[in-house]
Write a protein that holds these residues in place. Structure first.
Motif, short mmCIF file in Angstrom:
data_model
loop_
_atom_site.label_atom_id
_atom_site.label_comp_id
_atom_site.label_asym_id
_atom_site.label_seq_id
_atom_site.Cartn_x
_atom_site.Cartn_y
_atom_site.Cartn_z
N SER A 102 0.83 -1.20 0.00
CA SER A 102 0.00 0.00 0.00
C SER A 102 0.87 1.25 0.00
O SER A 102 1.83 1.37 0.76
CB SER A 102 -0.91 -0.02 1.23
OG SER A 102 -1.73 1.14 1.26
N ASP A 105 3.82 2.49 -6.10
CA ASP A 105 3.41 2.82 -7.47
C ASP A 105 4.03 1.81 -8.42
O ASP A 105 5.19 1.42 -8.26
CB ASP A 105 3.89 4.23 -7.82
CG ASP A 105 3.64 4.61 -9.27
OD1 ASP A 105 2.46 4.70 -9.65
OD2 ASP A 105 4.61 4.81 -10.02
N ASP A 121 -5.44 -2.43 -12.14
CA ASP A 121 -6.62 -1.67 -11.72
C ASP A 121 -7.14 -2.16 -10.37
O ASP A 121 -7.58 -1.36 -9.53
CB ASP A 121 -7.72 -1.79 -12.78
CG ASP A 121 -7.34 -1.10 -14.08
OD1 ASP A 121 -6.43 -0.25 -14.07
OD2 ASP A 121 -7.97 -1.43 -15.12
N ALA A 124 -4.97 -0.89 -7.55
CA ALA A 124 -5.26 0.53 -7.29
C ALA A 124 -6.58 0.69 -6.55
O ALA A 124 -6.70 1.51 -5.62
CB ALA A 124 -5.28 1.31 -8.59
N ARG A 125 -7.55 -0.08 -6.95
CA ARG A 125 -8.90 0.07 -6.39
C ARG A 125 -9.00 -0.48 -4.97
O ARG A 125 -9.68 0.09 -4.11
CB ARG A 125 -9.88 -0.67 -7.32
CG ARG A 125 -11.34 -0.42 -7.05
CD ARG A 125 -12.18 -0.97 -8.19
NE ARG A 125 -11.97 -2.39 -8.43
CZ ARG A 125 -11.42 -2.90 -9.51
NH1 ARG A 125 -10.98 -2.10 -10.46
NH2 ARG A 125 -11.27 -4.20 -9.66
N SER A 130 -0.91 2.63 -6.59
CA SER A 130 -1.21 3.33 -7.84
C SER A 130 -0.61 2.57 -9.01
O SER A 130 0.55 2.15 -8.97
CB SER A 130 -0.68 4.77 -7.80
OG SER A 130 0.72 4.79 -7.65
N ALA A 131 -1.42 2.37 -10.05
CA ALA A 131 -0.99 1.68 -11.27
C ALA A 131 -1.17 2.64 -12.43
O ALA A 131 -2.29 3.10 -12.71
CB ALA A 131 -1.79 0.41 -11.48
N ARG A 132 -0.07 2.96 -13.11
CA ARG A 132 -0.11 3.88 -14.24
C ARG A 132 0.38 3.17 -15.50
O ARG A 132 1.20 2.25 -15.43
CB ARG A 132 0.75 5.11 -13.95
CG ARG A 132 0.22 5.96 -12.80
CD ARG A 132 1.14 7.14 -12.50
NE ARG A 132 2.42 6.71 -11.99
CZ ARG A 132 3.60 7.20 -12.37
NH1 ARG A 132 3.66 8.12 -13.32
NH2 ARG A 132 4.73 6.76 -11.84
#
Length: 392
Positions: A102, A105, A121, A124-125, A130-132
């Motif tokens: 947590s 990235d 996704d 991230a959810r 964070s997933a970019r």
């Protein structure tokens, strides 16, 4: 053979004094099934550690069959350590769970295997990671995307649907300059056409379901590293997630490994013939095959790869609708409709690519081909008759 008579009939069904004589030797690796592993005595039990593969502790952590497969897969990739998991997606999951928590990235290429995107996704959810998604052709420019909390960069060489070939050395150099790990989905090359560790990759995953199995009948994945520290983190996640594989499946992969390079080269040769022929067809606007100049990243492929396998895609001319290209796929006879690749049978799948990519500017329906082990001329004839259905 004599058997002790001192036990009752039920006990005799479970326990036997017989032991097979030693000295048996054969080419196939033996299939050692086990959940429970037996110890010589209590001291031996207490000395064992599931992290140490010099001995056995429990079936989940391996038997001689799975240890042998892991060692051979590591050798193929020129790595040192290998862990088996139930699928290619499980291999991606293992890497994410081992190196992300947590607040972290992760960067994922926009052309990644779609379940990898969906996993990103979900992270991230539900997990605060964070997933970019980045342009797979970004190369050294990925340095500008790396944040202080970026821990992992995924790459796929090439993208298994749209076939862009990324500059892996440039991505690795940029990542390592900022202390970030690079994990590569190396399934397209089966580990025999791209020596990823030599180009800077830290972690390799393979979907053994593809070329290593070769029979369209096994689900399995592998994660391979050279670094013991990375492997220790992967092992810990592997244990906590409870990942294991069946020894019958491990044997099927072992049985097919000796022919891996022969099969890969045969797929490659036929695929290049079919792809080159498709370039001449007016119905096709672009052939996305890394060995062809019109494929994004072709020059990188020429520089870094020694083969291409059997998987590539095409873009149909923009005048054709999805209904027409679906009719084309349905009209194929030798090509069957199905996901995956690396098996003896040729496959074909249409994709709604604009729904899968954040940035996709090309017109025309994308259709992916897996070229199997049939005669290339027969496959070309099959495509020819199916193209006639476009204007039916």
């Amino acid at each position: 053979m004599t058997t002790s008579k001192k036990h009752g009939s039920n006990t005799a069904l479970v326990h036997s004094d017989y032991q097979a004589p030693e000295g048996f030797a054969a080419f196939p690796v033996g299939i050692h099934h086990a959940s429970t592993v037996l110890f010589k005595n209590v001291a031996a039990m207490r000395e064992r550690s599931w992290q140490n593969k010099s001995a056995y502790t429990y079936g989940l952590h391996g038997t001689p069959t799975s240890f042998t497969l892991e060692a051979r897969l590591a050798e193929i990739e020129q790595g040192e350590h290998c862990l088996l998991v139930p699928s290619g997606l499980a291999a991606i999951t293992l890497v994410d769970m081992a190196f992300l928590q947590s607040g972290d990235d992760v960067l994922i290429p926009d052309n990644a295997y779609n379940p990898n995107r969906e996993l990103g996704d979900w992270l991230a959810r539900s997990f605060g990671i964070s997933a970019r998604y980045y342009d797979p052709m970004i190369g050294a420019g990925i340095s500008d995307l790396i944040r202080d909390n970026t821990r992992l960069i995924w790459a796929e060489a090439p993208g298994s649907v749209t076939m862009e070939v990324p500059d892996i050395p440039a991505i690795c150099d940029a990542a390592h300059a900022k202390g970030v790990l690079v994990a590569l989905d190396n399934t397209w090359s089966a580990g025999v056409a791209f020596p990823a560790f030599d180009y800077g990759v830290d972690i390799i995953m393979q979907a053994l379901t593809k070329y290593q199995s070769g029979g369209s009948d096994v689900l399995m994945g592998a994660v391979i590293t050279r670094d013991q520290t990375l492997n220790a983190r992967l092992q810990a996640a592997h244990m906590r997630l409870g990942f294991g594989v069946g020894m019958d499946d491990a044997y099927l992969v072992l049985r097919n490994l000796p022919t891996l390079k022969l099969r890969f080269d045969a797929h490659d040769a036929s695929a290049r013939k079919v792809a080159a022929w498709l370039q001449t067809r007016p119905e096709i606007s672009k052939v996305l095959h890394p060995a062809l100049a019109e494929c994004p990243g072709h020059e990188i492929w020429k520089r870094d790869f020694t083969g291409a396998g059997g998987l590539f895609s095409v873009l149909f001319d923009a005048r054709y609708t999805e209904e027409q290209t679906d009719r084309f796929v349905d009209a194929l006879q030798l090509f069957k409709i199905g996901f995956s690749w690396g098996g003896a049978h040729s496959l074909c799948v249409p994709y709604r690519i604009k729904q899968m990519r954040q940035h996709w500017s090309h017109d025309g329906i994308l259709v992916r081909f897996n070229i199997g082990l049939e005669d290339a001329e027969d496959l070309i004839n099959d495509i020819t008759q199916a193209l006639e259905s476009l204007d039916a």
